[in-house]
Structures are given as C-alpha cells and as structure tokens.
Design a protein around this motif. Structure first.
Motif, PDB file in Angstrom:
ATOM      1  N   LEU A  69       0.093  -8.880  -5.648  1.00 33.23           N
ATOM      2  CA  LEU A  69      -1.297  -8.694  -5.035  1.00 33.23           C
ATOM      3  C   LEU A  69      -1.131  -7.336  -4.102  1.00 33.23           C
ATOM      4  N   VAL A  70      -2.096  -6.628  -4.449  1.00 32.81           N
ATOM      5  CA  VAL A  70      -2.329  -5.344  -3.545  1.00 32.81           C
ATOM      6  C   VAL A  70      -3.717  -5.329  -2.668  1.00 32.81           C
ATOM      7  N   GLU A  71      -3.707  -5.035  -1.515  1.00 32.15           N
ATOM      8  CA  GLU A  71      -4.811  -5.624  -0.562  1.00 32.15           C
ATOM      9  C   GLU A  71      -4.692  -4.401   0.450  1.00 32.15           C
ATOM     10  N   ALA A  72      -5.985  -4.298   1.487  1.00 30.62           N
ATOM     11  CA  ALA A  72      -6.085  -3.366   2.465  1.00 30.62           C
ATOM     12  C   ALA A  72      -5.259  -3.887   3.688  1.00 30.62           C
ATOM     13  N   GLN A  73      -4.901  -5.095   3.733  1.00 30.70           N
ATOM     14  CA  GLN A  73      -4.059  -5.501   4.877  1.00 30.70           C
ATOM     15  C   GLN A  73      -2.642  -5.948   4.581  1.00 30.70           C
ATOM     16  N   PRO A  74      -1.482  -6.015   5.518  1.00 29.43           N
ATOM     17  CA  PRO A  74      -0.483  -6.602   5.161  1.00 29.43           C
ATOM     18  C   PRO A  74      -0.557  -8.162   5.168  1.00 29.43           C
ATOM     19  N   SER A  75       0.409  -8.580   4.596  1.00 25.70           N
ATOM     20  CA  SER A  75       0.391 -10.180   4.555  1.00 25.70           C
ATOM     21  C   SER A  75       0.214 -10.735   6.239  1.00 25.70           C
ATOM     22  N   PRO A  76      -0.567 -11.989   6.397  1.00 26.38           N
ATOM     23  CA  PRO A  76      -0.554 -12.475   7.761  1.00 26.38           C
ATOM     24  C   PRO A  76       0.607 -13.468   7.780  1.00 26.38           C
ATOM     25  N   ASN A  77       1.435 -13.485   6.753  1.00 31.24           N
ATOM     26  CA  ASN A  77       2.651 -14.453   6.679  1.00 31.24           C
ATOM     27  C   ASN A  77       3.738 -14.023   7.390  1.00 31.24           C
ATOM     28  N   PRO A  78       4.344 -14.447   8.504  1.00 31.18           N
ATOM     29  CA  PRO A  78       5.409 -13.975   9.521  1.00 31.18           C
ATOM     30  C   PRO A  78       6.558 -13.843   8.869  1.00 31.18           C
ATOM     31  N   LEU A  79       6.851 -14.613   7.854  1.00 32.86           N
ATOM     32  CA  LEU A  79       7.947 -14.268   6.889  1.00 32.86           C
ATOM     33  C   LEU A  79       8.149 -13.485   5.840  1.00 32.86           C
ATOM     34  N   VAL A  80       7.086 -12.819   5.414  1.00 34.59           N
ATOM     35  CA  VAL A  80       7.001 -12.033   4.344  1.00 34.59           C
ATOM     36  C   VAL A  80       6.494 -10.702   4.909  1.00 34.59           C
ATOM     37  N   SER A  81       7.291  -9.870   4.386  1.00 34.79           N
ATOM     38  CA  SER A  81       7.239  -8.210   4.629  1.00 34.79           C
ATOM     39  C   SER A  81       6.464  -7.753   3.552  1.00 34.79           C
ATOM     40  N   SER A  82       5.186  -6.990   4.173  1.00 40.69           N
ATOM     41  CA  SER A  82       4.389  -6.217   2.872  1.00 40.69           C
ATOM     42  C   SER A  82       5.217  -4.992   2.751  1.00 40.69           C
ATOM     43  N   PHE A  83       4.713  -4.194   1.932  1.00 41.14           N
ATOM     44  CA  PHE A  83       5.169  -3.042   1.304  1.00 41.14           C
ATOM     45  C   PHE A  83       3.815  -2.017   1.142  1.00 41.14           C
ATOM     46  N   ARG A  84       3.696  -1.170   2.232  1.00 34.90           N
ATOM     47  CA  ARG A  84       2.675  -0.131   2.245  1.00 34.90           C
ATOM     48  C   ARG A  84       3.016   1.000   1.037  1.00 34.90           C
ATOM     49  N   MET A  85       2.007   1.081   0.263  1.00 38.91           N
ATOM     50  CA  MET A  85       2.280   2.225  -0.818  1.00 38.91           C
ATOM     51  C   MET A  85       2.040   3.734  -0.039  1.00 38.91           C
ATOM     52  N   ARG A  86       3.011   4.250   0.168  1.00 33.83           N
ATOM     53  CA  ARG A  86       3.275   5.504   0.799  1.00 33.83           C
ATOM     54  C   ARG A  86       2.741   6.750   0.168  1.00 33.83           C
ATOM     55  N   THR A  87       3.685   6.871  -1.109  1.00 28.25           N
ATOM     56  CA  THR A  87       3.393   8.146  -2.008  1.00 28.25           C
ATOM     57  C   THR A  87       3.888   7.881  -3.184  1.00 28.25           C
ATOM     58  N   PHE A  88       3.230   8.597  -4.142  1.00 33.02           N
ATOM     59  CA  PHE A  88       3.821   8.502  -5.716  1.00 33.02           C
ATOM     60  C   PHE A  88       4.078   9.979  -5.964  1.00 33.02           C
ATOM     61  N   PHE A  89       5.036   9.779  -7.178  1.00 30.01           N
ATOM     62  CA  PHE A  89       5.140  11.453  -7.772  1.00 30.01           C
ATOM     63  C   PHE A  89       5.416  10.887  -9.208  1.00 30.01           C
ATOM     64  N   CYS A  90       5.039  11.673 -10.247  1.00 25.88           N
ATOM     65  CA  CYS A  90       5.358  11.606 -11.699  1.00 25.88           C
ATOM     66  C   CYS A  90       5.838  12.802 -12.031  1.00 25.88           C
ATOM     67  N   ASP A  91       6.618  12.999 -13.005  1.00 29.06           N
ATOM     68  CA  ASP A  91       7.156  14.127 -13.990  1.00 29.06           C
ATOM     69  C   ASP A  91       7.434  13.548 -15.225  1.00 29.06           C
ATOM     70  N   LEU A  92       7.634  14.786 -16.037  1.00 28.41           N
ATOM     71  CA  LEU A  92       7.633  14.749 -17.350  1.00 28.41           C
ATOM     72  C   LEU A  92       8.826  15.732 -18.001  1.00 28.41           C
ATOM     73  N   TRP A  93       9.771  15.084 -18.518  1.00 25.06           N
ATOM     74  CA  TRP A  93      11.016  16.047 -18.902  1.00 25.06           C
ATOM     75  C   TRP A  93      10.994  16.150 -20.567  1.00 25.06           C
ATOM     76  N   PRO A  94      10.334  17.142 -21.073  1.00 31.40           N
ATOM     77  CA  PRO A  94      10.110  17.201 -22.481  1.00 31.40           C
ATOM     78  C   PRO A  94      11.243  17.386 -23.253  1.00 31.40           C
ATOM     79  N   ASP A  95      12.529  17.767 -22.484  1.00 34.20           N
ATOM     80  CA  ASP A  95      13.869  18.057 -23.240  1.00 34.20           C
ATOM     81  C   ASP A  95      14.429  16.522 -23.715  1.00 34.20           C
ATOM     82  N   GLY A  96      13.793  15.472 -23.097  1.00 36.49           N
ATOM     83  CA  GLY A  96      14.345  14.104 -23.649  1.00 36.49           C
ATOM     84  C   GLY A  96      13.322  13.470 -24.476  1.00 36.49           C
ATOM     85  N   LYS A  97      12.502  14.290 -24.936  1.00 33.09           N
ATOM     86  CA  LYS A  97      11.155  13.664 -25.705  1.00 33.09           C
ATOM     87  C   LYS A  97      11.822  12.918 -26.765  1.00 33.09           C
TER      88      LYS A  97
END
Length: 390
Positions: free
Chosen positions: A209-237
C-alpha cells in the motif's frame, strides 16, 4: 507531498520443494546421465537457494504422477503457451489475494483508490486487475494500471507510478500487486542459460500500500519514497532477455550479466545517492533484488559492503529463490519485520536489474510510526472489505 509504503504483504503457492528435489526433476526431464546429474546438483547447491515454491506439484513428484507435464520420458508433447497461460489464469488470482490478505494495516481495512498490477509471466484480458476488483468487491471506478513484461525490476516502475498518484492526490491509496508464476515456463533445454534459469526462478506474489501518510501502527515502520534513478546499459542487451515462444516464455541469462553490472553499478548508484542528497554512509539497510548469488556478490564488491549488510537479500534468495518482480518486496518486508523489534530511522538503498540491461533503483527513508497520525480517508473505511484484514 510525500508518499509512503505503509504495508507489505507476501504469499507463495502451497507447493514448496527443496533445491535437491527440483534438480532431480530437471535431471529426469532432461534425461541426463549420472555425470550430468551430479553437475546439475552442484549447480543447484551453488545458488544458495534452499527452497522454492510453485503452483505446479510436478517438481516434487516422480514420472507417471505429473499433473501438468506429460507423463512421458521426454515430457512430449511439451506444454504450449496456451496451456501455460491457462494455468496462469487459474492460479494468479488466489495467490494475489493471499498476498493482499497478508497486508498489515493496524487492524483496519483499506479501500484503495488505485490498483497497479505487475507481471511478466502471464497475460490475459480481462485481466488480474478486473478479477481483483470482482473478488474484493472494489468500486468499478477504481483507477487501474497494468505494468507487464518488465522482468525483475517491474516493482520499481509500479512504485514510481504509485508515488506519482499520491503526490498528485494526497487522498489516494494505491494498492500494488506483483504476481509472478515463473515456474510455468520451464524450458527443456540444456544450454547454460536455461540450466541457470531453471535453477533460480520461483513463484510468488507481493502487495504493498502506498499512501500520503505513514502507518499509524506504532509497531510498523513506513518507508518514505525519497528518490528513484534508472539507467540502461546497452552493452548487456544480449545478456538478459525474455521472449515468448511456442512452448512458453524463454529466458536468456548469460554468465556475463554480473560483469555488465560490475562495470555500471558503482556510477549508477552514486548518481542515485546524489539525487537524494545522500552519501553511502547515510544508508543503513540494503534491499537488493536477489537475482542470483553472483549478482549480489558483485554489488557488495562495488559498494564496499559485506554479506551481512546484504543479508535480507540472501535470506529471501535462500527461502524463496528469484520470484522476478515480487522478490524485492519480500526483501523490504524482511527489513520491515526486523524494524518491529528494533525500531530506528535511516535509509534503505534498493535496486533490481532486467532486460535491456536495465537498472532500477531507489532510496527509501525509514519512518517509524511511534504515535497515531491523521490517516487518509481511504484508511478510515473500517470493516468495508474483509479481504484486507491482516
């Protein structure tokens, strides 16, 4: 506006087999002599996989007892794509529902506003997304997105899409379901690529589940999506591919893949860290897609980390094998489980690879939910849908 992974659920089929059992099936199916049987058993031991799961019982039975493959010495006539997709359509929904039921959401039910399905091992239409709407009695107006045939990095594209939905609409609650039935595509070939593929891949499903607020459950850590990066290496096509053929989906996975990754991973992940305004010292956990033992070892060498720091990937590999797009979510759940007993802040670096040769990567910030926060409208719909109760 931030977005958070607030819950992770996983599931595997009921049929589970040791690597030794599967190697015996493969040796029998390939009609290996005693020398090649021993070599195959050695290959399977070197994978560091103990157990894998499949929707097919055949991998743990003897010739004459198969329910999917023909009960002939050479497995002929070999199952067609149509037959394999028939099983996919039958088995996909129950496994996806099991992963959704495994979601932990503080005892509350969730009514998603968006549904993203991910798979590279089967297709049909109307598809899994519509089957889920009907099975869970979800609104027919639900926003649906299907991400198909991207391979092991498909979950990253789903999470990026969910991130965009939540940032555009803070009331959104996005359900992501990754479902892969890799074992439907066993190929009766003896070249190195196929032997390796047959030794690695397994079936599994994961939901987040992806939401705009972290989980209210005190036992469950949420993961804020901080940044993404993608790349393509044609040598391995030419080193990694996924082709639909007459008798299933055929994987190309050469021994050169770790070398391609070795040459590119350091620079790529440096750029990921730069985008996130972080240094490698700021990373506290690693959630690497366990594409195979050698790939994990190359990543460790290039990042200067040891196998203990990469232990979550190894543990998932050991218990489940490579379940394509679902696998990295199993790794994230393993981290989330540890954080229950030892809550902390920090950052998770995660990456996966696929055809192209493609790299997808992200950094997640660990956000302990130590006190109740205001939840979105979606998470306040209690008891509306029993399928979402943990």
């Amino acid at each position: 506006m931030d977005s958070y992974i607030t819950a992770i659920g996983t599931a595997v089929p009921r049929y589970g087999f040791s690597q030794s059992q599967i190697a015996s099936f493969m040796a029998e199916a390939l009609q290996f002599d005693e020398r090649n049987r021993r070599k195959l058993q050695t290959l399977y031991r070197l994978t560091r996989i103990d157990r894998r799961h499949s929707v097919l019982p055949d991998y743990g039975t003897s010739p004459g007892e198969y329910t999917f493959f023909p009960n002939t010495s050479d497995l002929e006539p070999f199952p067609t794509v149509g037959r394999r997709m028939e099983i996919y359509r039958k088995e996909a929904l129950p496994l996806a529902l099991a992963a959704i039921e495994n979601l932990h959401q503080n005892g509350k039910t969730v009514q998603p506003t968006h549904l993203i399905t991910v798979s590279c091992t089967g297709m049909y239409a109307p598809g899994l997304d519509i089957d889920l709407i009907e099975a869970l009695n979800l609104p027919t107006t639900l926003h649906r997105t299907a991400i198909n045939f991207m391979g092991c990095y498909g979950a990253f594209n789903a999470l990026k899409t969910a991130d965009a939905f939540v940032r555009a609409d803070p009331s959104a609650c996005v359900l992501v379901v990754c479902l892969e039935l890799c074992t439907l595509h066993f190929q009766k070939k003896t070249d190195e690529d196929q032997l390796l593929s047959n030794a690695l891949f397994a079936d599994g499903a994961a939901a987040v589940l992806v939401e705009a607020q972290p989980s209210p459950n005190p036992l469950v850590s949420s993961f804020r999506m901080r940044t993404f990066f993608c790349d393509l290496w044609p040598d391995g096509k030419e080193d990694m591919g996924w082709i639909i053929n007459d008798h299933g989906f055929e994987m190309t996975l050469t021994s050169n893949v770790p070398t391609v990754i070795q040459h590119g991973i350091g620079k790529a992940l440096s750029r990921l860290l730069e985008h996130g305004g972080l240094a490698i010292e700021d990373i506290t956990h690693y959630a690497m897609h366990p594409g195979g033992r050698k790939i994990l070892e190359v990543i460790e060498q290039q990042l200067g980390i040891d196998s203990h720091e990469n232990r979550f990937a190894y543990e998932v590999l050991r218990q489940y094998g490579n379940m394509s797009s679902a696998t990295v979510l199993f790794v994230l759940k393993a981290i989330q489980k540890q954080l229950r007993s030892a809550p902390e802040t920090g950052n998770i670096l995660s990456c996966a690879f696929g055809p192209g040769l493609t790299l997808e990567s992200m950094i997640l910030e660990i956000t302990p939910a130590t006190h109740p926060v205001q939840t979105t409208q979606a998470t306040e719909q209690i008891a509306a849908n029993p399928a979402f109760i943990p």
